[in-house]
Design a protein around this motif. Sequence first.
Motif, PDB file in Angstrom:
ATOM      1  N   LYS A   1       5.663 -14.223  -8.185  1.00  0.00           N
ATOM      2  CA  LYS A   1       4.968 -15.426  -8.662  1.00  0.00           C
ATOM      3  C   LYS A   1       5.210 -16.646  -7.774  1.00  0.00           C
ATOM      4  O   LYS A   1       4.494 -17.649  -7.907  1.00  0.00           O
ATOM      5  N   ILE A   2       6.198 -16.581  -6.866  1.00  0.00           N
ATOM      6  CA  ILE A   2       6.486 -17.768  -6.067  1.00  0.00           C
ATOM      7  C   ILE A   2       5.987 -17.685  -4.629  1.00  0.00           C
ATOM      8  O   ILE A   2       6.286 -18.553  -3.822  1.00  0.00           O
ATOM      9  N   PHE A   3       5.228 -16.632  -4.278  1.00  0.00           N
ATOM     10  CA  PHE A   3       4.608 -16.655  -2.951  1.00  0.00           C
ATOM     11  C   PHE A   3       3.135 -16.274  -3.040  1.00  0.00           C
ATOM     12  O   PHE A   3       2.658 -15.761  -4.052  1.00  0.00           O
ATOM     13  N   GLN A   4       2.404 -16.572  -1.988  1.00  0.00           N
ATOM     14  CA  GLN A   4       0.948 -16.511  -1.974  1.00  0.00           C
ATOM     15  C   GLN A   4       0.406 -15.124  -2.340  1.00  0.00           C
ATOM     16  O   GLN A   4       0.866 -14.108  -1.830  1.00  0.00           O
ATOM     17  N   SER A   5      -0.609 -15.141  -3.173  1.00  0.00           N
ATOM     18  CA  SER A   5      -1.156 -13.888  -3.705  1.00  0.00           C
ATOM     19  C   SER A   5      -1.773 -13.010  -2.630  1.00  0.00           C
ATOM     20  O   SER A   5      -1.803 -11.793  -2.772  1.00  0.00           O
ATOM     21  N   TRP A   6      -2.264 -13.629  -1.549  1.00  0.00           N
ATOM     22  CA  TRP A   6      -2.935 -12.820  -0.526  1.00  0.00           C
ATOM     23  C   TRP A   6      -1.985 -11.852   0.181  1.00  0.00           C
ATOM     24  O   TRP A   6      -2.435 -10.913   0.826  1.00  0.00           O
ATOM     25  N   ALA A   7      -0.684 -12.060   0.039  1.00  0.00           N
ATOM     26  CA  ALA A   7       0.278 -11.178   0.691  1.00  0.00           C
ATOM     27  C   ALA A   7       0.876 -10.144  -0.255  1.00  0.00           C
ATOM     28  O   ALA A   7       1.744  -9.374   0.151  1.00  0.00           O
TER      29      ALA A   7
ATOM     30  N   LEU B   1      -7.125  -3.893   3.266  1.00  0.00           N
ATOM     31  CA  LEU B   1      -6.515  -3.851   4.594  1.00  0.00           C
ATOM     32  C   LEU B   1      -6.320  -2.411   5.048  1.00  0.00           C
ATOM     33  O   LEU B   1      -6.515  -2.091   6.224  1.00  0.00           O
ATOM     34  N   TRP B   2      -5.919  -1.545   4.138  1.00  0.00           N
ATOM     35  CA  TRP B   2      -5.738  -0.127   4.497  1.00  0.00           C
ATOM     36  C   TRP B   2      -7.048   0.444   5.042  1.00  0.00           C
ATOM     37  O   TRP B   2      -7.048   1.127   6.083  1.00  0.00           O
TER      38      TRP B   2
ATOM     39  N   SER C   1       0.820  -1.219   0.000  1.00  0.00           N
ATOM     40  CA  SER C   1       0.000   0.000   0.000  1.00  0.00           C
ATOM     41  C   SER C   1       0.850   1.263   0.000  1.00  0.00           C
ATOM     42  O   SER C   1       0.594   2.209  -0.754  1.00  0.00           O
ATOM     43  N   LEU C   2       1.853   1.302   0.859  1.00  0.00           N
ATOM     44  CA  LEU C   2       2.706   2.488   0.929  1.00  0.00           C
ATOM     45  C   LEU C   2       3.401   2.742  -0.400  1.00  0.00           C
ATOM     46  O   LEU C   2       3.509   3.892  -0.853  1.00  0.00           O
ATOM     47  N   ALA C   3       3.875   1.675  -1.037  1.00  0.00           N
ATOM     48  CA  ALA C   3       4.538   1.823  -2.336  1.00  0.00           C
ATOM     49  C   ALA C   3       3.570   2.368  -3.374  1.00  0.00           C
ATOM     50  O   ALA C   3       3.914   3.246  -4.182  1.00  0.00           O
ATOM     51  N   GLN C   4       2.350   1.866  -3.361  1.00  0.00           N
ATOM     52  CA  GLN C   4       1.344   2.320  -4.325  1.00  0.00           C
ATOM     53  C   GLN C   4       0.987   3.791  -4.106  1.00  0.00           C
ATOM     54  O   GLN C   4       0.903   4.570  -5.049  1.00  0.00           O
ATOM     55  N   LYS C   5       0.766   4.147  -2.854  1.00  0.00           N
ATOM     56  CA  LYS C   5       0.242   5.471  -2.544  1.00  0.00           C
ATOM     57  C   LYS C   5       1.298   6.579  -2.579  1.00  0.00           C
ATOM     58  O   LYS C   5       0.976   7.729  -2.882  1.00  0.00           O
ATOM     59  N   LEU C   6       2.555   6.212  -2.254  1.00  0.00           N
ATOM     60  CA  LEU C   6       3.540   7.265  -2.016  1.00  0.00           C
ATOM     61  C   LEU C   6       4.809   7.159  -2.850  1.00  0.00           C
ATOM     62  O   LEU C   6       5.752   7.921  -2.633  1.00  0.00           O
TER      63      LEU C   6
ATOM     64  N   PRO D   1      -2.729  -6.051  -4.733  1.00  0.00           N
ATOM     65  CA  PRO D   1      -3.019  -4.643  -4.426  1.00  0.00           C
ATOM     66  C   PRO D   1      -4.448  -4.413  -3.946  1.00  0.00           C
ATOM     67  O   PRO D   1      -4.698  -3.478  -3.175  1.00  0.00           O
ATOM     68  N   LEU D   2      -5.387  -5.247  -4.378  1.00  0.00           N
ATOM     69  CA  LEU D   2      -6.755  -5.098  -3.905  1.00  0.00           C
ATOM     70  C   LEU D   2      -6.874  -5.512  -2.441  1.00  0.00           C
ATOM     71  O   LEU D   2      -7.579  -4.874  -1.653  1.00  0.00           O
TER      72      LEU D   2
END
Length: 325
Positions: free
Chosen positions: A296-302, A311-312, A203-208, A305-306
């Motif tokens: 691509k090698i770890f779980q999408s839930w972590a 979570l934000w 989130s921080l990367a996306q927003k800022l 971006p949605l």
Amino acid sequence: MSPYNADTTAEEVAQDCQSQIANKTILITGASPGGLGAIFATIIAKYKPASIILATRDIAKAEETAREISTVAPSVRTWCIELNLSSLKQIKTAAEKINLLEEQIDVIVNNAGIMATPYSKMADGIESQFATNHIGHFLLTNLLLPKILEKKKGAVRVVNVASNGFRFGPIRFEDWNFDDGKTYNRWIAYAQSKTANMLFSVSLAQKLRKKGLVSVSLHPGIIQTRISRDLAMEDFGELSQLDRIQGYRAFWGLPYHFKTPSQGVATHVFAAFHPSLEFPENNGSYLVDSQVVAPKIFQSWARDPLEAERLWALSEELVGQKFEY
């Protein structure tokens, strides 16, 4: 390709990042002697940062760490701030004190945390692992960022210390409190909080990112520190059971690879200072062994971006305050 691996030490990474450490001001949460935050602080102090702010629950322990820093690096300014991540009211008080310091923070390392604790809720009614590991850091960081971004002279970094334990579960958006403990599993609760650390960086990367902020999360590895002081090796057997239940075959029978404290904080140093993370494609990344992990090698839930945006919104609701950038 990163030249580092699981055996790389913090000193090795710090040597490579000397110019990035020099003259920086770093805020570290969780800085009790013997913990990863204190070890990280003491190692980087040798490379001439301007100042180190130690924010921890026990102010006497922060002062002990400050004395260790002054022994190895007398010229580095240190500040000790009481920070109780299980109290929203006290977090606000701590943020006010930090904002009053005549320091321009360059790096925030959200390192403090608890692991696999019995069920409890913080004073504000939030399950303790979710509260301490994520919600407290969410509030603190967002209370500090306006001043930091207003006066920034270069890139700003926010590092969130997660864990590969995130694999055991996503954010339980409809029931983050485990039905007031009725369905509580300490490892799944820990996983929820570590997934939250990773999504917070997304989130921080996306927003800022357009304002010059870089945010990453990391797994430090398995190190014997105070965070696991109440756990016996048989308690970790529950993790093996969860790996089998959830089908993570790669972890079946896998022996634990323990790192030294220096190896454990190598990824902290990489995350906080390495210039490769300023490439746009690395902003929001998850790091292991001082390397960016391919999404691509770890779980999408972590990493989704949605999920991060959801979570934000939940985090804003729980702290009772909106942070719009």
